[in-house]
Design a protein around this motif. Sequence first.
Motif, PDB file in Angstrom:
ATOM      1  N   UNK A   1      58.548  49.315  25.707  1.00  0.00           N
ATOM      2  CA  UNK A   1      57.938  48.056  25.283  1.00  0.00           C
ATOM      3  C   UNK A   1      56.706  48.335  24.414  1.00  0.00           C
ATOM      4  N   UNK A   2      56.302  47.313  23.673  1.00  0.00           N
ATOM      5  CA  UNK A   2      55.184  47.468  22.728  1.00  0.00           C
ATOM      6  C   UNK A   2      53.901  47.926  23.416  1.00  0.00           C
ATOM      7  N   UNK A   3      53.632  47.427  24.611  1.00  0.00           N
ATOM      8  CA  UNK A   3      52.405  47.807  25.304  1.00  0.00           C
ATOM      9  C   UNK A   3      52.375  47.245  26.708  1.00  0.00           C
ATOM     10  N   UNK A   4      51.238  47.405  27.368  1.00  0.00           N
ATOM     11  CA  UNK A   4      51.102  46.877  28.724  1.00  0.00           C
ATOM     12  C   UNK A   4      49.655  46.502  28.987  1.00  0.00           C
ATOM     13  N   UNK A   5      49.491  45.597  29.947  1.00  0.00           N
ATOM     14  CA  UNK A   5      48.177  45.165  30.392  1.00  0.00           C
ATOM     15  C   UNK A   5      48.021  45.587  31.850  1.00  0.00           C
TER      16      UNK A   5
ATOM     17  N   UNK B   1      52.089  39.569  30.164  1.00  0.00           N
ATOM     18  CA  UNK B   1      52.215  40.713  31.081  1.00  0.00           C
ATOM     19  C   UNK B   1      53.291  40.462  32.142  1.00  0.00           C
ATOM     20  N   UNK B   2      54.174  41.433  32.321  1.00  0.00           N
ATOM     21  CA  UNK B   2      55.249  41.324  33.305  1.00  0.00           C
ATOM     22  C   UNK B   2      54.690  41.480  34.721  1.00  0.00           C
ATOM     23  N   UNK B   3      55.410  40.967  35.722  1.00  0.00           N
ATOM     24  CA  UNK B   3      54.914  41.077  37.102  1.00  0.00           C
ATOM     25  C   UNK B   3      54.859  42.509  37.618  1.00  0.00           C
ATOM     26  N   UNK B   4      55.751  43.395  37.107  1.00  0.00           N
ATOM     27  CA  UNK B   4      55.797  44.738  37.692  1.00  0.00           C
ATOM     28  C   UNK B   4      54.700  45.659  37.165  1.00  0.00           C
TER      29      UNK B   4
ATOM     30  N   UNK C   1      53.054  45.062  34.086  1.00  0.00           N
ATOM     31  CA  UNK C   1      52.228  44.373  33.099  1.00  0.00           C
ATOM     32  C   UNK C   1      52.671  44.613  31.668  1.00  0.00           C
ATOM     33  N   UNK C   2      53.925  45.073  31.472  1.00  0.00           N
ATOM     34  CA  UNK C   2      54.359  45.388  30.112  1.00  0.00           C
ATOM     35  C   UNK C   2      54.681  44.126  29.323  1.00  0.00           C
ATOM     36  N   UNK C   3      54.735  44.275  28.000  1.00  0.00           N
ATOM     37  CA  UNK C   3      55.044  43.160  27.108  1.00  0.00           C
ATOM     38  C   UNK C   3      56.543  42.867  27.136  1.00  0.00           C
ATOM     39  N   UNK C   4      56.987  41.729  26.571  1.00  0.00           N
ATOM     40  CA  UNK C   4      58.376  41.295  26.769  1.00  0.00           C
ATOM     41  C   UNK C   4      59.443  42.035  25.957  1.00  0.00           C
ATOM     42  N   UNK C   5      59.072  42.570  24.791  1.00  0.00           N
ATOM     43  CA  UNK C   5      60.097  43.086  23.886  1.00  0.00           C
ATOM     44  C   UNK C   5      59.800  44.518  23.439  1.00  0.00           C
ATOM     45  N   UNK C   6      60.857  45.184  22.963  1.00  0.00           N
ATOM     46  CA  UNK C   6      60.716  46.485  22.308  1.00  0.00           C
ATOM     47  C   UNK C   6      60.655  46.215  20.807  1.00  0.00           C
ATOM     48  N   UNK C   7      59.469  46.405  20.233  1.00  0.00           N
ATOM     49  CA  UNK C   7      59.257  46.194  18.795  1.00  0.00           C
ATOM     50  C   UNK C   7      59.449  47.514  18.075  1.00  0.00           C
ATOM     51  N   UNK C   8      60.223  47.496  17.013  1.00  0.00           N
ATOM     52  CA  UNK C   8      60.651  48.753  16.399  1.00  0.00           C
ATOM     53  C   UNK C   8      59.503  49.612  15.895  1.00  0.00           C
ATOM     54  N   UNK C   9      58.496  49.002  15.244  1.00  0.00           N
ATOM     55  CA  UNK C   9      57.454  49.849  14.661  1.00  0.00           C
ATOM     56  C   UNK C   9      56.521  50.436  15.706  1.00  0.00           C
ATOM     57  N   UNK C  10      56.258  49.699  16.778  1.00  0.00           N
ATOM     58  CA  UNK C  10      55.428  50.276  17.836  1.00  0.00           C
ATOM     59  C   UNK C  10      56.067  51.554  18.366  1.00  0.00           C
ATOM     60  N   UNK C  11      57.367  51.501  18.614  1.00  0.00           N
ATOM     61  CA  UNK C  11      58.075  52.699  19.063  1.00  0.00           C
ATOM     62  C   UNK C  11      58.067  53.776  17.986  1.00  0.00           C
TER      63      UNK C  11
END
Length: 399
Positions: free
Chosen positions: A212-216, A224-227, A229-239
């Motif tokens: 995923x792009x990042x986490x909080x 932020x996800x419950x587990x 805190x990661x973001x919702x999507x996999x963004x191509x450029x972040x990876x």
Amino acid sequence: MVLVSFVSLLATVLFLPISQARPQSYAVWAADSAIVRGQGNGLDSAGLNPVVSYEHGEFQWALRLLYELTGNQTYFNYIQAGVDNIVFPNGTVHGSYTFTDFSQDPLRTGPSFIYLFQQTHQTKYKTAADTFRSQLNGQPRTAEGQFWHKLRYFNQGWLDGIYMGEVLYATYTNAFDANNVTAWADITSQFKLMFDNTLQNSTAPNNTGLMYHGYDFSHTAVWASPDRGHSPEVWDRALGWYAMALVDVLVLAPPNSGELKPTLLHILNVLAPKIRDAADPTTGVWWLVLTQPGRNLNYFESSGAVMYIYALLKAVRLGYVPDPDGSIVAAMKKAYNYAVNNWVVPNSDGTMSWKNAVSVGSLSTTGDFNYYVSQTVDLNDLKGLAAFVLASLEFEQLE
């Protein structure tokens, strides 16, 4: 023999006027085109004011590799002129850099300072590099030790920040503090914490096995996800930023860097086949939002694609990732051929343009699919064009 032939080929085209026939090397053509337009030269888009930009640092990294391969002094001179636009003679960094923002983005120009100091021994470049390195001493961290991407992004680690901060951190440590085992352990931790907190698990919806792009870490961001805190999507450029950082830092890791090399090799070997497999089977390239392939408004984005090509071809060439059946190299060749046939635009003045690079991607708002696909797509976005130079250098060394 292959490298010698490549250098000989470039020598025949490097000194052609840009208005003549297209150079046989896409790396040269792309780099020369950006230089003609005045991109990545330490000034803003109007060419008036100094600006400390990670895009310029990325482009300067590509020019350095091109210079080392071809010996064309033009590329070295352009790096130096660009850095001299943002570094005063006393070594003070000016332009848009503000230390108190604790943003990792500007730090990506730091490796250029270090390179110029090594080549010229001018102390102003070392002083500027020291300034950037000292920012990391006070960089805010999560309770686990992950650098925040910026001061205003409370407890957030982004994949982008690994390319911006850790490439500088590793370059500086390699050059000036190679026996600092604490620094090498910290660099290792930055990569590992990001990987552990953002890697999609097997139960994730739209699972790609990527990051995923990042986490909080505080779980307070709206996305932020419950587990973890990661973001919702996999963004191509972040990876893409993270993948390039893996191979570039591996090159810098000395034998005494502890767990850095085995950690990065493990991560790279987890990600490489997943990146290969995430490509669209027809075109061979990747969707902007990798977790939503084929969804309406999603599209094939160019900057992330060429970042993957660069990272994976370099990883195989240097023996970091085994490719016994040749499937990784074959996939990167297919993607590269799509790139030059669809994203390279010949111009009437002999330069080329680069299209389909998204202008920005951030976790400052919702971080969801609708956010990513709503961002503008630019022509000649340097983040994509610089990565295309890097991808072309790797691809052309295959020939």
